[in-house]
Enzyme design. Structure first.
Site, short mmCIF file in Angstrom:
data_model
loop_
_atom_site.label_atom_id
_atom_site.label_comp_id
_atom_site.label_asym_id
_atom_site.label_seq_id
_atom_site.Cartn_x
_atom_site.Cartn_y
_atom_site.Cartn_z
N GLY A 279 0.83 -1.20 0.00
CA GLY A 279 0.00 0.00 0.00
C GLY A 279 0.86 1.24 0.00
O GLY A 279 2.07 1.17 0.15
N GLY B 35 0.75 5.24 1.57
CA GLY B 35 0.05 6.24 2.38
C GLY B 35 0.45 7.62 1.92
O GLY B 35 1.00 7.79 0.82
N MET C 152 2.75 9.55 2.90
CA MET C 152 4.15 9.91 2.78
C MET C 152 5.07 8.72 2.57
O MET C 152 6.26 8.88 2.43
CB MET C 152 4.59 10.67 4.02
N LYS D 3 8.76 -0.04 5.11
CA LYS D 3 8.20 1.28 4.84
C LYS D 3 9.30 2.18 4.33
O LYS D 3 10.36 2.26 4.94
CB LYS D 3 7.65 1.82 6.16
N TYR E 73 4.87 -7.58 9.85
CA TYR E 73 3.80 -7.62 8.84
C TYR E 73 2.55 -8.20 9.50
O TYR E 73 2.53 -9.36 9.89
CB TYR E 73 4.25 -8.46 7.65
N ASP F 71 0.81 9.55 16.15
CA ASP F 71 -0.07 9.52 14.96
C ASP F 71 -1.14 8.45 15.12
O ASP F 71 -1.32 7.60 14.26
CB ASP F 71 0.77 9.30 13.69
N LYS G 187 -4.57 6.80 14.95
CA LYS G 187 -5.80 6.92 14.16
C LYS G 187 -6.25 5.50 13.83
O LYS G 187 -5.45 4.57 13.89
CB LYS G 187 -5.54 7.73 12.89
#
Lengths: 189, 402
Positions: free
Chosen positions: B91, B93, B95, B115, B165, B208, B210
């Site tokens: 995926g 995101g 940034m 990442k 993962y 962060d 969420k």
């Protein structure tokens, strides 16, 4: 620190046209600068994450004291419009460059250029269809502006307009229908 | 010769009549179109009954805007980033891109979520900074926190983070798809609070929080992602203002002080947790301007249905304690919030076991059956904040970010 943009946003919300122009003039260079920094500074990535740009400019403007924390909704509602201008202006500039000035550079080794050209034409096409739509159904036009140019999610749009996500989805379906009618009529004309 | 403004406005009004109809009904409706709208028949047909069901147009409109011709981040499956080989993209995101990856040198068999930034300008001091933070983050071991394995900078200067993962769904999706009731949602949320409290005790703020950073596995276990990573990728304080501001936070979830770039502590994470609880309760985020309404007042039919009841039933369930707990966590002044994730968890547990909660002053508790407006009274009232029995110790991760 003055909350200059806060004041402008409030006046725009109250329907002040002069404030709208002033706000545009203040936010446009900010978003443009960010878009360029992302596109040309970062180097390798080229997908334009417009929502992230709007987020970033909001954060930066709060940081510098020009916007208040509570101005998020108003700013997001407005920023997609500015983002659209930034995107359309740069797409037009590139199209003009390729069609006009780029003519002698026939040896341009960029094999992917046609895809980019298509993309820029696409952007301008949506923009022009949107100008028509704004006259007939401003709400649908705003939906396209936020989704297509602002890159906002349903959730972000719902929050910005203070409606439910379901309403957003319905409005988006309708906006697409209207856009389809406008664009296919144009093609045949 | 396109459609006139008048025609467009009329078209828009007519579409409202049939937008929810199926194809057959739309065709019939078109046949029955009154004569005064016949001029719009072609346009209506194109809108309502596109040849391919509208698929091509949807794709055309949803193509991401790419402002130059290179496309993508330049990474492909099989590429190496540091000691890792990329297997497939998971995926992207705002940034960063996330890839499923494996150690190329065979040091470990395990697959990791790798990442790597999509476009942040990275700095020279990054490797050093990573080395310091890496040890702290790798030290976080908790069943509800996705493990942080490694961070580094590849030979080409591309930084990477290797994380556990986790296969799962994001918190809200998971809860909505299973139509979890309010109690089950609160219980799920308590797992998240446990993880945050643990990390705070180790001196690490999340920064962060969420719903998208909380995955729920098939077994119903939450896994908090990206702990402390926001700090890792924040820009350094010495840079100029425009450079300094990292986007390692999410408007809508970030606390007021975090958005303003002020010093933050555990109560900033508590604010973000308040947003998550609010959203779990009513399906919406608190309004972006002014004092938030009580979540029980923001339920709509779809949200109530996803919680297994009617609007009235779910509102009754949320109003009172849960409204008060969410709004307390969302207080603008950090000192008005819960002092810790643990204190918030304690209040939620009290609520689940029908004991009085701290977020509601005693005088109001007896009024637990009042409907709607009474909940707003509790918001902003001075309530005894539980004293934080601990403080953030590690200078590296608890110091303000600037």
């Amino acid at each position: 620190m003055n909350e200059r943009l806060t004041v402008l946003l409030a006046r725009v919300t109250a329907g002040d046209r002069a404030a709208r122009d002033a706000l545009f003039a203040a936010v446009y260079p900010e978003l443009k600068r960010l878009a360029h920094a992302r596109l040309y500074g970062g180097g390798r990535n080229t997908v334009l994450d417009t929502t992230a740009l709007v987020h970033e400019s909001y954060l930066r403007l709060v940081h510098t004291g020009e916007l208040g924390f509570d101005d998020r909704r108003a700013f997001f509602g407005y920023a997609s419009r500015v983002m659209r201008s930034v995107i359309v202006d740069s797409a037009r500039a590139r199209l003009a460059e390729r069609r006009g000035g780029a003519a002698p550079k026939l040896t341009l080794p960029d094999e992917q250029a046609p895809a980019a050209l298509q993309q820029d034409e696409h952007i301008v096409q949506v923009h022009e269809a949107l100008q028509q739509l704004e006259q007939g159904d401003a709400r649908a036009a705003q939906m396209v502006e936020m989704r297509y140019f602002g890159g906002y999610s349903d959730k972000e749009i719902a929050e910005t307009l203070d409606v439910t996500e379901r309403t957003v989805q319905r409005d988006w379906e309708k906006a697409k229908m209207l856009l389809r009618a406008i664009l296919s009529v144009d093609k045949e004309a | 010769m396109g459609l006139s403004t008048e025609q467009l406005a009329r078209l828009s009004g007519l579409l409202n009549e049939v937008i929810d109809a199926d194809t057959a009904q739309r065709a019939q409706w078109l046949r029955d179109l009154p004569p005064e709208h016949r001029d719009l028949e072609t346009a209506l047909r194109r809108s309502l009954l596109p040849d391919d069901g509208g698929a091509a147009f949807d794709v055309w409109l949803s193509r991401p805007l790419q402002l130059d011709a290179l496309g993508g981040s330049g990474l492909h499956a099989g590429d190496s980033v540091g000691p890792y080989r990329l297997l497939r993209p998971l995926g992207a995101g705002g940034m960063a891109e996330v890839w499923l990856a494996q150690r190329a040198d065979g040091a470990f068999k395990r697959e990791v979520a790798l990442k790597t930034p999509s476009r942040l300008e990275w700095r020279e001091d990054l490797a050093e900074r990573f080395a310091v933070e890496r040890d702290i983050l790798a030290g976080l071991e908790h069943p509800h926190i996705a493990h942080f394995y490694d961070a580094g900078v590849g030979t080409d200067g591309r930084p990477y983070l290797a994380l556990e993962y986790v296969q799962g769904q994001s918190l809200l999706q998971w809860a909505d798809q299973r139509r979890l009731g309010i109690r089950e949602r609160v219980e799920l949320f308590l797992q998240v609070l446990q993880a945050v409290q643990y990390a705070h005790e180790q001196g690490v703020l999340h920064r962060d929080l969420k719903p998208r950073n909380v995955l729920v596995t098939d077994a119903g276990q939450t896994k908090l992602l990206d702990f402390g990573i926001a700090r890792l990728i924040d820009r350094p304080p010495e840079a100029d203002l425009t450079q300094r501001f990292g986007r390692a936070l999410t408007p809508g979830y970030a606390s007021p002080e975090q958005v303003k770039g002020e010093a933050i502590d555990a109560s900033s994470d508590v604010y973000s947790l308040g947003v998550v609880l609010y959203e779990l309760s009513c399906g919406q985020q608190p309004q972006a301007d002014g004092a938030p309404q009580a979540p029980s007042a923001r339920l709509d039919a779809a949200a109530a249905d996803a919680r297994g009841g009617t609007v009235a039933a779910i509102a009754r369930r949320v109003q009172g304690d849960l409204d008060a707990i969410a709004l307390k966590a969302l207080s603008t002044a950090p000192t008005d919030r819960y002092g810790s994730a643990g204190a918030m968890a304690l209040d939620l547990r009290r609520h689940l076991s029908h004991q009085p909660v701290q977020a509601r002053p005693a005088s109001l508790r007896s009024a637990s059956h009042c409907y709607g407006s009474c909940t707003s009274v509790t918001h902003g009232s001075p309530s005894a904040s539980p004293a934080p029995g601990w403080c953030l110790g590690s200078p590296s991760s608890s110091a303000p970010s600037r």
